[in-house]
Design a protein around this motif. Structure first.
Motif, PDB file in Angstrom:
ATOM      1  N   SER A 105       0.840  -1.192   0.000  1.00 40.92           N
ATOM      2  CA  SER A 105       0.000   0.000   0.000  1.00 40.92           C
ATOM      3  C   SER A 105       0.879   1.247   0.000  1.00 40.92           C
ATOM      4  CB  SER A 105      -0.901   0.024   1.236  1.00 40.92           C
ATOM      5  OG  SER A 105      -0.168   0.383   2.391  1.00 40.92           O
ATOM      6  N   VAL A 106       0.240   2.363  -0.283  1.00 39.04           N
ATOM      7  CA  VAL A 106       0.930   3.654  -0.273  1.00 39.04           C
ATOM      8  C   VAL A 106       1.461   3.944   1.130  1.00 39.04           C
ATOM      9  CG1 VAL A 106       0.586   6.136  -0.600  1.00 39.04           C
ATOM     10  CG2 VAL A 106      -0.545   4.531  -2.116  1.00 39.04           C
ATOM     11  N   ILE A 107       0.688   3.647   2.135  1.00 44.09           N
ATOM     12  CA  ILE A 107       1.078   3.917   3.521  1.00 44.09           C
ATOM     13  C   ILE A 107       2.258   3.041   3.925  1.00 44.09           C
ATOM     14  CG2 ILE A 107       0.276   4.026   5.920  1.00 44.09           C
ATOM     15  CD1 ILE A 107      -1.125   6.059   4.100  1.00 44.09           C
ATOM     16  N   HIS A 108       2.253   1.776   3.525  1.00 40.00           N
ATOM     17  CA  HIS A 108       3.363   0.882   3.850  1.00 40.00           C
ATOM     18  C   HIS A 108       4.681   1.386   3.261  1.00 40.00           C
ATOM     19  CE1 HIS A 108       0.291  -1.985   5.121  1.00 40.00           C
ATOM     20  NE2 HIS A 108       1.259  -2.756   5.615  1.00 40.00           N
ATOM     21  N   LYS A 109       4.606   2.001   2.098  1.00 42.60           N
ATOM     22  CA  LYS A 109       5.812   2.455   1.405  1.00 42.60           C
ATOM     23  C   LYS A 109       6.344   3.796   1.924  1.00 42.60           C
ATOM     24  CE  LYS A 109       4.556   0.020  -2.809  1.00 42.60           C
ATOM     25  NZ  LYS A 109       4.084   0.133  -4.192  1.00 42.60           N
ATOM     26  N   MET A 110       5.581   4.498   2.738  1.00 40.66           N
ATOM     27  CA  MET A 110       6.011   5.805   3.244  1.00 40.66           C
ATOM     28  C   MET A 110       7.211   5.673   4.172  1.00 40.66           C
ATOM     29  SD  MET A 110       2.373   7.620   4.104  1.00 40.66           S
ATOM     30  CE  MET A 110       3.074   9.145   4.680  1.00 40.66           C
ATOM     31  N   ASP A 111       7.996   6.734   4.223  1.00 39.04           N
ATOM     32  CA  ASP A 111       9.141   6.800   5.134  1.00 39.04           C
ATOM     33  C   ASP A 111       8.629   6.698   6.571  1.00 39.04           C
ATOM     34  OD1 ASP A 111      11.142   8.245   6.928  1.00 39.04           O
ATOM     35  OD2 ASP A 111      12.243   8.219   5.021  1.00 39.04           O
ATOM     36  N   PRO A 112       9.277   5.888   7.422  1.00 38.60           N
ATOM     37  CA  PRO A 112       8.810   5.737   8.804  1.00 38.60           C
ATOM     38  C   PRO A 112       8.826   7.054   9.581  1.00 38.60           C
ATOM     39  CG  PRO A 112      10.852   4.510   8.458  1.00 38.60           C
ATOM     40  CD  PRO A 112      10.410   5.014   7.132  1.00 38.60           C
ATOM     41  N   ARG A 113       9.715   7.980   9.231  1.00 33.97           N
ATOM     42  CA  ARG A 113       9.751   9.281   9.920  1.00 33.97           C
ATOM     43  C   ARG A 113       8.474  10.065   9.643  1.00 33.97           C
ATOM     44  NH1 ARG A 113      15.479  10.994   7.613  1.00 33.97           N
ATOM     45  NH2 ARG A 113      14.488   9.939   5.865  1.00 33.97           N
ATOM     46  N   VAL A 114       7.974   9.961   8.418  1.00 33.92           N
ATOM     47  CA  VAL A 114       6.725  10.643   8.070  1.00 33.92           C
ATOM     48  C   VAL A 114       5.567  10.040   8.868  1.00 33.92           C
ATOM     49  CG1 VAL A 114       5.081  11.111   6.198  1.00 33.92           C
ATOM     50  CG2 VAL A 114       7.547  11.264   5.772  1.00 33.92           C
ATOM     51  N   LYS A 115       5.558   8.718   8.972  1.00 37.71           N
ATOM     52  CA  LYS A 115       4.492   8.051   9.731  1.00 37.71           C
ATOM     53  C   LYS A 115       4.576   8.390  11.224  1.00 37.71           C
ATOM     54  CE  LYS A 115       5.133   4.065   7.235  1.00 37.71           C
ATOM     55  NZ  LYS A 115       4.964   2.639   6.956  1.00 37.71           N
ATOM     56  N   LEU A 116       5.788   8.396  11.778  1.00 36.77           N
ATOM     57  CA  LEU A 116       5.964   8.752  13.192  1.00 36.77           C
ATOM     58  C   LEU A 116       5.512  10.184  13.454  1.00 36.77           C
ATOM     59  CD1 LEU A 116       9.429   7.105  13.850  1.00 36.77           C
ATOM     60  CD2 LEU A 116       7.377   6.685  15.203  1.00 36.77           C
ATOM     61  N   PRO A 139       8.960  -3.214  12.849  1.00 38.75           N
ATOM     62  CA  PRO A 139       9.656  -2.712  14.038  1.00 38.75           C
ATOM     63  C   PRO A 139      11.057  -2.165  13.715  1.00 38.75           C
ATOM     64  CG  PRO A 139       8.551  -4.751  14.564  1.00 38.75           C
ATOM     65  CD  PRO A 139       8.411  -4.557  13.076  1.00 38.75           C
ATOM     66  N   ASN A 140      11.777  -2.834  12.804  1.00 38.00           N
ATOM     67  CA  ASN A 140      13.113  -2.342  12.425  1.00 38.00           C
ATOM     68  C   ASN A 140      13.038  -0.978  11.756  1.00 38.00           C
ATOM     69  OD1 ASN A 140      14.471  -4.529  13.440  1.00 38.00           O
ATOM     70  ND2 ASN A 140      14.600  -5.599  11.485  1.00 38.00           N
ATOM     71  N   ASN A 141      12.066  -0.795  10.864  1.00 37.09           N
ATOM     72  CA  ASN A 141      11.912   0.499  10.197  1.00 37.09           C
ATOM     73  C   ASN A 141      11.494   1.593  11.181  1.00 37.09           C
ATOM     74  OD1 ASN A 141      12.685  -0.448   7.700  1.00 37.09           O
ATOM     75  ND2 ASN A 141      10.599  -0.728   6.950  1.00 37.09           N
ATOM     76  N   LEU A 142      10.647   1.242  12.144  1.00 35.04           N
ATOM     77  CA  LEU A 142      10.266   2.219  13.172  1.00 35.04           C
ATOM     78  C   LEU A 142      11.483   2.650  13.985  1.00 35.04           C
ATOM     79  CD1 LEU A 142       6.840   1.063  14.668  1.00 35.04           C
ATOM     80  CD2 LEU A 142       7.359   3.211  13.547  1.00 35.04           C
ATOM     81  N   THR A 143      12.300   1.682  14.367  1.00 33.80           N
ATOM     82  CA  THR A 143      13.507   1.977  15.146  1.00 33.80           C
ATOM     83  C   THR A 143      14.462   2.845  14.341  1.00 33.80           C
ATOM     84  OG1 THR A 143      13.267  -0.144  16.269  1.00 33.80           O
ATOM     85  CG2 THR A 143      15.401   0.933  16.445  1.00 33.80           C
ATOM     86  N   ASP A 144      14.675   2.477  13.079  1.00 31.71           N
ATOM     87  CA  ASP A 144      15.551   3.277  12.219  1.00 31.71           C
ATOM     88  C   ASP A 144      15.018   4.695  12.044  1.00 31.71           C
ATOM     89  OD1 ASP A 144      17.195   1.092  11.932  1.00 31.71           O
ATOM     90  OD2 ASP A 144      16.432   0.545   9.927  1.00 31.71           O
ATOM     91  N   GLY A 145      13.714   4.812  11.858  1.00 30.80           N
ATOM     92  CA  GLY A 145      13.089   6.124  11.705  1.00 30.80           C
ATOM     93  C   GLY A 145      13.268   6.988  12.941  1.00 30.80           C
ATOM     94  N   MET A 146      13.091   6.383  14.126  1.00 29.74           N
ATOM     95  CA  MET A 146      13.275   7.144  15.372  1.00 29.74           C
ATOM     96  C   MET A 146      14.723   7.579  15.530  1.00 29.74           C
ATOM     97  SD  MET A 146      10.793   5.729  18.350  1.00 29.74           S
ATOM     98  CE  MET A 146      10.850   3.982  18.162  1.00 29.74           C
TER      99      MET A 146
END
Length: 154
Positions: free
Chosen positions: A15-26, A132-139
C-alpha cells in the motif's frame, strides 16, 4: 487473548502507507494524537475520524483487524467513561443512588471515549504499516539532530 493485541504488530501488504518513510508516519501519528487534544467540539472528532478512515483505506489493512486491538483496552475505556460520568461537576441530568450524572460529565465521557478510540486506532495504523526495524531506524534518524547537543542516540 494475546493474539487480540494488534498494537505493535505488522500487517504485510502492498500500500501507499506501507511504502512511506517511517519518519513521516511517526511525525504524522504524533501530530494526529496531539490534534485530538485540541478539539473542543465533535466536528473536530468527525474530521479526525474521516482522515483516519482515509488513511486506513489507503493502508489496505482490514478495519476489523484494527478494531480487534480495541478489545484489550475496553476495560480501561469503561473505567475512564465511568469516572468522567460520575465525578465531573456540573448541571445534574439524573441521580442513581448517590451518584449524579451531569451534562458536563456525559459530554466529557463521550469525548474521552472518542479520543481514546481514535488514539489507539491511529497508533495502530502506524505499527501495522511499519516493521519494528523500520520504526527503530526512523526514530534514530529523527533524533540525529540531538547529536549536536552531545545527547547519546543509542
Amino acid at each position: 487473548m494475546l493474539r487480540d493485541i494488534t498494537l505493535g504488530q505488522y500487517y504485510q501488504t502492498e500500500s501507499v502507507i506501507h511504502k512511506m518513510d517511517p519518519r513521516v508516519k511517526l511525525g504524522g501519528t504524533l501530530l494526529f494524537i496531539i490534534s485530538l487534544f485540541f478539539f473542543k467540539n465533535y466536528a473536530g472528532y468527525v474530521i479526525a475520524a474521516l482522515f483516519l478512515g482515509m488513511v486506513i483505506r489507503l493502508s489496505k489493512v482490514p478495519f476489523r483487524f484494527m478494531v480487534k486491538g480495541m478489545k484489550t483496552i475496553v476495560m480501561l475505556m469503561m473505567i475512564t467513561v465511568v469516572f468522567n460520568l460520575f465525578l465531573t461537576q456540573g448541571t445534574p441530568l439524573f441521580t442513581i443512588w448517590k451518584l449524579t450524572i451531569t451534562q458536563e460529565g456525559l459530554k466529557m465521557a463521550i469525548s474521552m471515549a472518542i479520543r481514546l478510540t481514535l488514539l489507539i486506532i491511529g497508533s495502530s495504523v502506524m505499527t501495522l504499516t511499519t516493521t519494528p526495524n523500520n520504526l527503530t531506524d526512523g526514530m534514530e534518524k529523527m533524533m540525529g539532530p540531538l547529536k549536536v547537543f552531545k545527547v547519546p542516540v543509542h
